[in-house]
Design an enzyme around this catalytic site. Structure first.
Site, PDB file in Angstrom:
ATOM      1  CD  GLU A  37      -1.184  -0.723   3.610  1.00 24.83           C
ATOM      2  OE1 GLU A  37      -2.013   0.100   3.981  1.00 24.83           O
ATOM      3  OE2 GLU A  37      -1.106  -1.882   4.059  1.00 24.83           O
ATOM      4  CE  LYS A  39       6.653   4.837   6.018  1.00 24.06           C
ATOM      5  NZ  LYS A  39       6.366   6.144   6.562  1.00 24.06           N
ATOM      6  CG  ASP A  41       5.233  12.267   4.669  1.00 26.07           C
ATOM      7  OD1 ASP A  41       5.491  11.761   5.775  1.00 26.07           O
ATOM      8  OD2 ASP A  41       5.944  13.118   4.122  1.00 26.07           O
ATOM      9  CE1 TYR A 170      -1.363   2.235   9.760  1.00 28.60           C
ATOM     10  CE2 TYR A 170      -1.456   4.225   8.436  1.00 28.60           C
ATOM     11  CZ  TYR A 170      -1.038   3.563   9.574  1.00 28.60           C
ATOM     12  OH  TYR A 170      -0.295   4.223  10.496  1.00 28.60           O
ATOM     13  CE  LYS A 257      10.323   6.252   4.745  1.00 32.38           C
ATOM     14  NZ  LYS A 257      11.384   6.936   5.422  1.00 32.38           N
ATOM     15  CB  CYS A 351      29.582  31.377  20.881  1.00 32.16           C
ATOM     16  SG  CYS A 351      27.790  31.213  20.901  1.00 32.16           S
ATOM     17  CB  CYS A 354      27.188  34.281  24.151  1.00 30.69           C
ATOM     18  SG  CYS A 354      28.315  32.888  24.271  1.00 30.69           S
ATOM     19  CB  CYS A 369      28.935  27.927  22.754  1.00 28.35           C
ATOM     20  SG  CYS A 369      28.990  29.302  23.903  1.00 28.35           S
ATOM     21  CB  CYS A 374      25.653  30.272  25.444  1.00 31.68           C
ATOM     22  SG  CYS A 374      25.216  30.724  23.766  1.00 31.68           S
TER      23      CYS A 374
END
Ligand code: IVH
Length: 608
Positions: A37, A39, A41, A170, A257, A351, A354, A369, A374
């Site tokens: 069947e 798939k 999403d 399903y 997939k 960073c 910061c 960092c 931060c």
């Protein structure tokens, strides 16, 4: 509710069949067939019907505990509030050539029906909703899946109703005489659910599965919904059951997939994002490009090493890929298209939020960092905390606002928020403020594993948190664990052990935990499914009990996984007979159902 393992190639599929064949007899292998069947999403949900009436709808959640979203699902047109009558269902099935199932249903009725499916939105409606979002000044949804999830996990059913969702069924979990997955689809349709049946196919071998998949790979645009592959399931339910479960996925089904979707575009810039653990991630800012129906403007470049490996520069034409719900990533640079104006990407030394020093431990790919305070870390940590505590309706935008307004400083403050604190904030009406406060309050109880995960200890993901909870059983023991004790645990290496050890030696972390307890967060025992010895057993009570109230007895049964119903029928396993029993006792005798005394009932509870 389980999830599925993925396959990406025909070879993967052949390996799958080879793996499962090892667990089957020769006869079983010979008759092994499949049901395929699309798939979808979207978001997985479960629907429970009692005596034909829609009673409970939930999300998948963590697979064991989902969220009760009944009211929201009731607003979706394709979720029937009432199933079709037994007679109609049976007639339909007979017409479909399923006489045995029709007879089974006629004989046993449809007392409890449990169905699973996917909440989805058509591509057309997805666009309509996003247009409305833009009109309202809200940000559009990135993909149909986010939209479905965001609409169902809503505090206000009216919003769900506006989103034009659909539910495609399903899976039939309750037993109504079905022997194959194909039959489940037929029953689902006969019961009145919307199904994808006309796009599904019975396949007698892998060759046919490959043909089916190739067909949809070429023709997926013909479907009204986004799909990201096909689901292939062993058709014979007995074999499917026998194959069992590994991890969180059944062995007897797999998601085959479609390949990664790709597109080319221009890399306009690179920004550096700081995560909750301080990890600095380069994010590619792209010329907008459409991949598989959604426009993207950002993709991850993962880390400094990846930038080097790709040899990518700002201004380059790049290939961007996206697989289903995965974050898009830059997969390739095309240097042959350079004009000479491209610029090197400069990885920051400090960073970007910061300005503190970054550090990269030897052997790691990620710069972090070093500033524990931060702001980027704190904000991201908030998002993580709220996600793990699963507080519905509290998204990043609201958190940002609460922080900006100074209403909260750390996640523990959330639990002290009152309706009145929220009302002054823009777009908070009385009802939504109240709902949010309730949602927060309802999440104070949390199993140990989730609590550990919520702490955001570096290198401690969901599974490690689970391992730690199983091993130490209490927060106190974990807090006091020595390095060697931590390292002894399977799957925990020296690096992870170090970061756990260090976390619990940091005064600020201990204070934070203390504060959480003070505002009422409570670590509770997780009700494990193994602790459900009465699962599948149905009880009826008649007459008065002496040692406890009827309500209490019912609660005990449910806690142990059993079920309690009011009326005696063939599916009932025990009728508990107290003082002055009513007509239920007679009915039980007539149907030949086991009756037990209060004492025998208590013995059953004790044994467990
Ligand atoms: S069967 C054991 N059939 O995919 C799980 N799942 O990756 C059985 N999904 O959580 C699922 N379409 O939400 C099945 N036709 C379909 C599906 C489907 C989409 C989703 C489902 C599941 C996820 C697993």
């Amino acid at each position: 509710m389980l999830s599925l393992n993925d396959a990406f190639s025909e070879k993967d599929m052949e390996n799958w069949v080879e793996r499962i064949s090892k667990l089957l007899t020769k006869e079983e292998i010979e008759k092994l067939d499949f049901f395929c069947e699309p798939k979808l999403d979207g978001l997985a949900i479960e629907l429970i019907y009692r005596d034909g009436i829609f009673t409970i709808g939930s999300t998948r959640g963590d697979g064991i505990y989902g969220e009760n979203v009944t009211e929201n699902l009731k607003t979706i047109e394709s979720v029937p509030l009432r199933l079709r009558e037994v007679e109609e269902v049976a007639q339909d099935l007979e017409r479909e050539g399923e006489k045995e199932i029709a007879d089974f249903i006629k004989e046993n009725g449809l007392k409890e029906v449990v169905v699973r499916g996917e909440a989805i939105i058509t591509k057309k409606n997805f666009e309509l909703v996003n247009k409305e979002q833009e009109k309202l000044g809200e940000s559009p949804f990135a993909n149909p899946r986010n939209l479905a999830a965001g609409s169902i996990r809503q505090l206000d059913p009216k919003i769900t109703a506006k989103r034009r969702l659909d539910v495609s069924a399903y899976d039939l979990v309750s037993f109504h005489g079905q022997k194959t997955h194909e039959q489940e689809h037929k029953i689902l349709h006969a019961l009145g659910f919307k199904t994808n049946n006309k796009y599904c196919r019975y396949c007698k071998n892998l060759q046919e599965v490959f043909e089916y998949r190739n067909y949809w790979l070429k023709n997926r645009e013909k479907l009204p919904y986004e799909i990201d592959g096909i689901v292939v399931q062993v058709n014979d339910n007995r074999i499917f059951q026998k194959l069992g479960v590994v991890g969180k996925a059944p062995r007897g089904a797999i998601a085959f997939k479609f390949p990664l979707k790709q597109a080319t575009t221009i890399l306009k810039d690179v920004k550096f994002q700081v995560g909750r653990t301080g990890a600095v991630t380069p994010v590619a800012i792209l010329e907008p490009v459409e991949i598989g129906g959604v426009t993207i403007t950002r993709a991850t470049l993962h880390n400094e090493d990846m930038i080097k490996k790709l040899g990518v520069k700002i201004g380059d034409t790049v290939v961007v890929g996206r697989a289903g719900d995965v974050i898009p990533e830059v997969v390739q640079a095309l240097p042959e298209l350079r004009t000479g104006k491209e610029k090197e990407i400069q990885f920051p030394k400090e960073c970007p939020v910061c300005g503190s020093k970054l550090e990269k431990p030897i052997g790691e790919a990620i710069w972090r960092c070093t500033n524990p305070k931060c702001p980027a870390k704190e904000r991201r940590y908030f998002y993580h905390f709220v996600k793990v505590f699963d507080i519905v309706g509290l998204g990043p935008k609201i958190i940002d606002r609460l922080l900006d307004e100074g209403l909260i400083e750390d996640p523990a403050d959330l639990f002290t928020l009152k309706e009145g604190d929220l009302l002054p904030l823009e777009r908070f009406a009385e009802k939504s403020a109240k709902n949010l406060v309730n949602a927060i309050q309802s999440r104070k109880e949390i199993p140990l594993a989730r609590f550990i995960y919520a702490l955001g200890i570096r290198n401690v993901g969901e599974e490690t948190a689970e391992d730690l909870a199983n091993h130490f059983k209490s927060l106190e023991k974990l807090k006091n664990a020595t390095l060697p004790q931590l390292q002894m645990i399977r799957d925990i290496g020296p690096v992870v052990a170090q970061s756990i050890y260090r976390f619990f030696r940091d005064e600020r972390n201990l204070k934070f935990i203390e504060k959480l307890m003070k505002v009422g967060v409570k670590i509770v025992e997780e009700k494990k499914p193994e602790k459900q010895p009465l699962k599948g057993l149905i009880f009826v009570f008649t007459g008065g009990l002496e040692s406890m109230a009827r309500e209490e007895a019912k609660k005990k049964v449910k806690e142990l996984g059993g079920e309690v119903t009011e009326s005696v029928s063939k599916r009932v396993n025990y009728v508990v007979v107290g003082k002055n029993p009513g007509s239920k006792l007679e009915k039980a005798k007539k149907l030949g159902i086991k009756t037990i005394t209060e004492k025998e009932f208590l013995d059953i509870l004790k044994k467990e």
